[in-house]
Design a protein around this motif. Structure first.
Motif, PDB file in Angstrom:
ATOM      1  N   GLY A 157       0.263  -1.226   0.189  1.00  0.00           N
ATOM      2  CA  GLY A 157       0.322  -0.199  -0.364  1.00  0.00           C
ATOM      3  C   GLY A 157       0.773   1.307  -0.150  1.00  0.00           C
ATOM      4  N   SER A 158      -0.252   2.026  -0.209  1.00  0.00           N
ATOM      5  CA  SER A 158       0.705   3.145  -0.163  1.00  0.00           C
ATOM      6  C   SER A 158       1.289   3.559   1.458  1.00  0.00           C
ATOM      7  CB  SER A 158      -0.060   4.364   0.021  1.00  0.00           C
ATOM      8  OG  SER A 158       0.522   5.833   0.868  1.00  0.00           O
ATOM      9  N   LYS A 159       3.218   4.166   1.361  1.00  0.00           N
ATOM     10  CA  LYS A 159       3.830   4.378   2.052  1.00  0.00           C
ATOM     11  C   LYS A 159       3.540   5.838   2.737  1.00  0.00           C
ATOM     12  CE  LYS A 159       8.139   2.701   0.301  1.00  0.00           C
ATOM     13  NZ  LYS A 159       9.602   2.666   0.216  1.00  0.00           N
ATOM     14  N   PHE A 160       2.649   6.615   2.367  1.00  0.00           N
ATOM     15  CA  PHE A 160       2.133   8.310   3.104  1.00  0.00           C
ATOM     16  C   PHE A 160       1.118   7.761   3.938  1.00  0.00           C
ATOM     17  CE2 PHE A 160      -0.710  11.059   2.985  1.00  0.00           C
ATOM     18  CZ  PHE A 160      -0.038  12.360   4.123  1.00  0.00           C
ATOM     19  N   LYS A 161       0.054   6.893   3.849  1.00  0.00           N
ATOM     20  CA  LYS A 161      -0.631   6.511   4.683  1.00  0.00           C
ATOM     21  C   LYS A 161      -0.536   5.466   5.305  1.00  0.00           C
ATOM     22  CE  LYS A 161      -5.062   4.279   4.165  1.00  0.00           C
ATOM     23  NZ  LYS A 161      -5.947   5.645   5.014  1.00  0.00           N
ATOM     24  N   THR A 162       0.266   4.506   5.101  1.00  0.00           N
ATOM     25  CA  THR A 162       0.389   3.780   6.287  1.00  0.00           C
ATOM     26  C   THR A 162       1.257   4.995   7.260  1.00  0.00           C
ATOM     27  OG1 THR A 162       1.216   1.218   4.739  1.00  0.00           O
ATOM     28  CG2 THR A 162       2.413   1.769   6.898  1.00  0.00           C
ATOM     29  N   ALA A 163       2.188   5.514   6.922  1.00  0.00           N
ATOM     30  CA  ALA A 163       2.730   5.765   7.481  1.00  0.00           C
ATOM     31  C   ALA A 163       1.725   7.198   8.642  1.00  0.00           C
ATOM     32  CB  ALA A 163       4.132   6.887   7.624  1.00  0.00           C
ATOM     33  N   GLN A 164       1.464   7.756   7.979  1.00  0.00           N
ATOM     34  CA  GLN A 164      -0.070   8.765   8.544  1.00  0.00           C
ATOM     35  C   GLN A 164      -0.823   7.469   9.231  1.00  0.00           C
ATOM     36  OE1 GLN A 164      -3.243  10.199   5.569  1.00  0.00           O
ATOM     37  NE2 GLN A 164      -2.636  12.371   7.035  1.00  0.00           N
ATOM     38  N   ASP A 165      -1.755   6.787   9.149  1.00  0.00           N
ATOM     39  CA  ASP A 165      -2.336   5.586   9.892  1.00  0.00           C
ATOM     40  C   ASP A 165      -1.906   5.298  10.954  1.00  0.00           C
ATOM     41  OD1 ASP A 165      -4.568   7.340   8.211  1.00  0.00           O
ATOM     42  OD2 ASP A 165      -4.451   6.103   7.413  1.00  0.00           O
ATOM     43  N   ILE A 166       0.104   4.194  10.811  1.00  0.00           N
ATOM     44  CA  ILE A 166       0.200   3.253  11.503  1.00  0.00           C
ATOM     45  C   ILE A 166       1.383   3.346  12.286  1.00  0.00           C
ATOM     46  CG2 ILE A 166       0.879   1.108  11.435  1.00  0.00           C
ATOM     47  CD1 ILE A 166      -1.966   0.935  10.418  1.00  0.00           C
ATOM     48  N   VAL A 167       2.620   3.697  10.891  1.00  0.00           N
ATOM     49  CA  VAL A 167       3.147   4.214  12.330  1.00  0.00           C
ATOM     50  C   VAL A 167       3.016   5.383  13.215  1.00  0.00           C
ATOM     51  CG1 VAL A 167       6.046   4.958  11.735  1.00  0.00           C
ATOM     52  CG2 VAL A 167       4.540   3.532  10.061  1.00  0.00           C
ATOM     53  N   LEU A 168       2.999   6.112  12.396  1.00  0.00           N
ATOM     54  CA  LEU A 168       2.346   8.244  13.229  1.00  0.00           C
ATOM     55  C   LEU A 168       2.609   7.305  15.284  1.00  0.00           C
ATOM     56  CD1 LEU A 168       2.645  10.597  11.249  1.00  0.00           C
ATOM     57  CD2 LEU A 168       4.339  10.075  12.463  1.00  0.00           C
ATOM     58  N   PRO A 169       0.748   7.103  15.068  1.00  0.00           N
ATOM     59  CA  PRO A 169       0.197   6.398  16.337  1.00  0.00           C
ATOM     60  C   PRO A 169       0.963   5.280  16.541  1.00  0.00           C
ATOM     61  CG  PRO A 169      -1.092   6.382  13.994  1.00  0.00           C
ATOM     62  CD  PRO A 169       0.129   6.270  13.348  1.00  0.00           C
ATOM     63  N   LEU A 170       1.768   4.536  15.980  1.00  0.00           N
ATOM     64  CA  LEU A 170       2.644   3.321  16.721  1.00  0.00           C
ATOM     65  C   LEU A 170       3.560   4.448  17.866  1.00  0.00           C
ATOM     66  CD1 LEU A 170       3.290   0.183  17.722  1.00  0.00           C
ATOM     67  CD2 LEU A 170       4.511   0.412  15.108  1.00  0.00           C
ATOM     68  N   VAL A 171       3.814   4.443  16.823  1.00  0.00           N
ATOM     69  CA  VAL A 171       5.194   6.003  18.138  1.00  0.00           C
ATOM     70  C   VAL A 171       4.621   6.502  18.775  1.00  0.00           C
ATOM     71  CG1 VAL A 171       6.854   7.472  17.659  1.00  0.00           C
ATOM     72  CG2 VAL A 171       6.656   6.020  16.244  1.00  0.00           C
ATOM     73  N   LYS A 172       3.488   7.165  18.642  1.00  0.00           N
ATOM     74  CA  LYS A 172       3.121   7.651  20.071  1.00  0.00           C
ATOM     75  C   LYS A 172       2.652   6.521  21.309  1.00  0.00           C
ATOM     76  CE  LYS A 172      -1.246  10.259  21.746  1.00  0.00           C
ATOM     77  NZ  LYS A 172      -2.091  11.633  20.546  1.00  0.00           N
ATOM     78  N   TYR A 173       1.739   6.023  20.649  1.00  0.00           N
ATOM     79  CA  TYR A 173       1.376   4.665  21.507  1.00  0.00           C
ATOM     80  C   TYR A 173       2.574   3.762  22.011  1.00  0.00           C
ATOM     81  CZ  TYR A 173      -1.013   0.443  23.609  1.00  0.00           C
ATOM     82  OH  TYR A 173      -0.955  -0.900  24.526  1.00  0.00           O
ATOM     83  N   ARG A 174       3.525   4.020  21.805  1.00  0.00           N
ATOM     84  CA  ARG A 174       5.136   3.352  22.074  1.00  0.00           C
ATOM     85  C   ARG A 174       5.153   4.253  23.621  1.00  0.00           C
ATOM     86  NH1 ARG A 174       8.964   0.571  18.169  1.00  0.00           N
ATOM     87  NH2 ARG A 174       7.721  -1.504  17.821  1.00  0.00           N
ATOM     88  N   MET A 175       5.166   5.498  23.254  1.00  0.00           N
ATOM     89  CA  MET A 175       5.899   6.658  23.818  1.00  0.00           C
ATOM     90  C   MET A 175       5.036   6.569  25.744  1.00  0.00           C
ATOM     91  SD  MET A 175       7.403   9.211  21.635  1.00  0.00           S
ATOM     92  CE  MET A 175       7.941  10.848  22.640  1.00  0.00           C
ATOM     93  N   THR A 176       3.834   7.192  25.001  1.00  0.00           N
ATOM     94  CA  THR A 176       1.846   6.926  25.577  1.00  0.00           C
ATOM     95  C   THR A 176       1.133   5.960  26.370  1.00  0.00           C
ATOM     96  OG1 THR A 176       0.941   7.876  24.002  1.00  0.00           O
ATOM     97  CG2 THR A 176       2.231   9.404  25.016  1.00  0.00           C
ATOM     98  N   SER A 177       1.504   4.849  26.184  1.00  0.00           N
ATOM     99  CA  SER A 177       0.272   4.252  26.231  1.00  0.00           C
ATOM    100  C   SER A 177      -1.209   4.461  26.137  1.00  0.00           C
ATOM    101  CB  SER A 177       0.243   3.461  27.761  1.00  0.00           C
ATOM    102  OG  SER A 177       1.705   2.670  27.584  1.00  0.00           O
TER     103      SER A 177
END
Length: 289
Positions: A157-177
């Motif tokens: 799929g789109s790297k931009f969409k994956t980054a927006q919808d998966i990667v960035l929330p994942l980074v936030k989740y690891r930091m903040t739960s």
């Protein structure tokens, strides 16, 4: 040996959830360890001992009983062999092996040899589908027929969409739960239909596992020139990782004997879609195995 887990506490918690999920599969699931050239592999077995063998290869970055449960309606008709993928959460060797060349195919070949199976039917969701494509590339004669469910190894799929919808929330989740970040990720993966039990496990994996990021390589047409086994491709129209239309288009160009079905679902199928998928798989196996 380096661990895929970020902490022993995280590993213990994930394995507790593995056991809880395994208990939900009901009685009759056996487990054993098999030695392969890449290390010890933990295998779940169920179904009639004299049934035709059916390998089910787990999705990546999750636990084996989770994706195995998707195909539970097949348990009574086939001898199910479901290994924990080496280098992924579970009880197999934690050392990762390359997903790009022949290593995963040789790993499956070792398991087939252990169970004295010349050829078998295979089901593989996501990363597991990518493993089947590696087997089809290097040792196609071991595949009687295969079912690829939203597989890696065909199109992405789109790297931009994956980054927006998966990667960035994942980074936030690891930091903040943050529960909202976890909901963002799992909602995108499943079109907001992921079970709470699955969501809880995925949250722990996101937090406590150094996740596998090297998917099986995109398969080339020339790699499959010797692969002629019947292949059923099941995809999700809204799959953020492997979009259904792109996967079907690619598969029809490179897989000689493929039939495809697309569902209105994400990477994690809904329960209603799983019922449809299982019926499609049942009919496919009856006709081709």
């Amino acid at each position: 040996m380096s661990s895929i887990y970020r902490s022993e506490e995280g590993k213990s918690s994930i394995l507790e959830d593995y056991e809880a999920y395994l208990a939900n599969l009901g009685e009759g699931v056996e487990r054993e360890y098999v030695e392969t050239r890449f290390g010890q592999t933990h295998v779940l077995l169920t179904g009639p001992e004299n049934g035709k063998p059916l390998f089910i290869l787990q999705g990546g970055n999750c636990v084996n009983p989770m994706t195995l449960s998707w195909f539970s309606s097949l348990f009574k008709d086939y001898r199910i062999i479901a290994p924990d993928t080496i280098g992924h959460p579970g009880y197999s060797e934690e050392t990762r092996i390359s997903a790009r060349f022949d290593s995963l195919a040789l790993w499956v070949s070792d398991l087939l040899d252990h169970y004295k199976i010349e050829k078998s039917a295979f089901i593989g969701p996501s990363f597991g589908g990518g493993i089947i494509l590696r087997l089809a590339t290097y040792i196609p004669e071991r595949i009687a027929c295969s079912v690829l469910v939203s597989p890696a190894g065909l199109a992405v799929g789109s790297k931009f969409k994956t980054a927006q919808d998966i990667v960035l929330p994942l980074v936030k989740y690891r930091m903040t739960s943050s529960p909202s970040s976890l909901q963002k990720i799992t909602g995108t993966m499943s079109c907001n239909c992921m079970k709470e039990m699955d969501k809880n496990i995925m949250g722990k994996i996101f937090k406590y596992v150094s996740m596998e990021q090297d998917n099986p390589k995109l398969t080339e047409r020339e790699e499959l020139v010797n692969y002629t086994s019947p292949t059923l491709l099941l995809v999700g129209e809204k799959d953020v990782f492997f979009p259904g239309d792109k996967v079907i288009e690619r598969a029809q160009k490179i897989i000689p004997n493929v039939q495809a079905v697309k569902y209105d679902t994400g990477h994690f199928p809904s329960q209603d879609v799983l019922i449809q998928m299982n019926e499609e798989i049942r009919q496919f196996l009856q006709q081709n195995y």
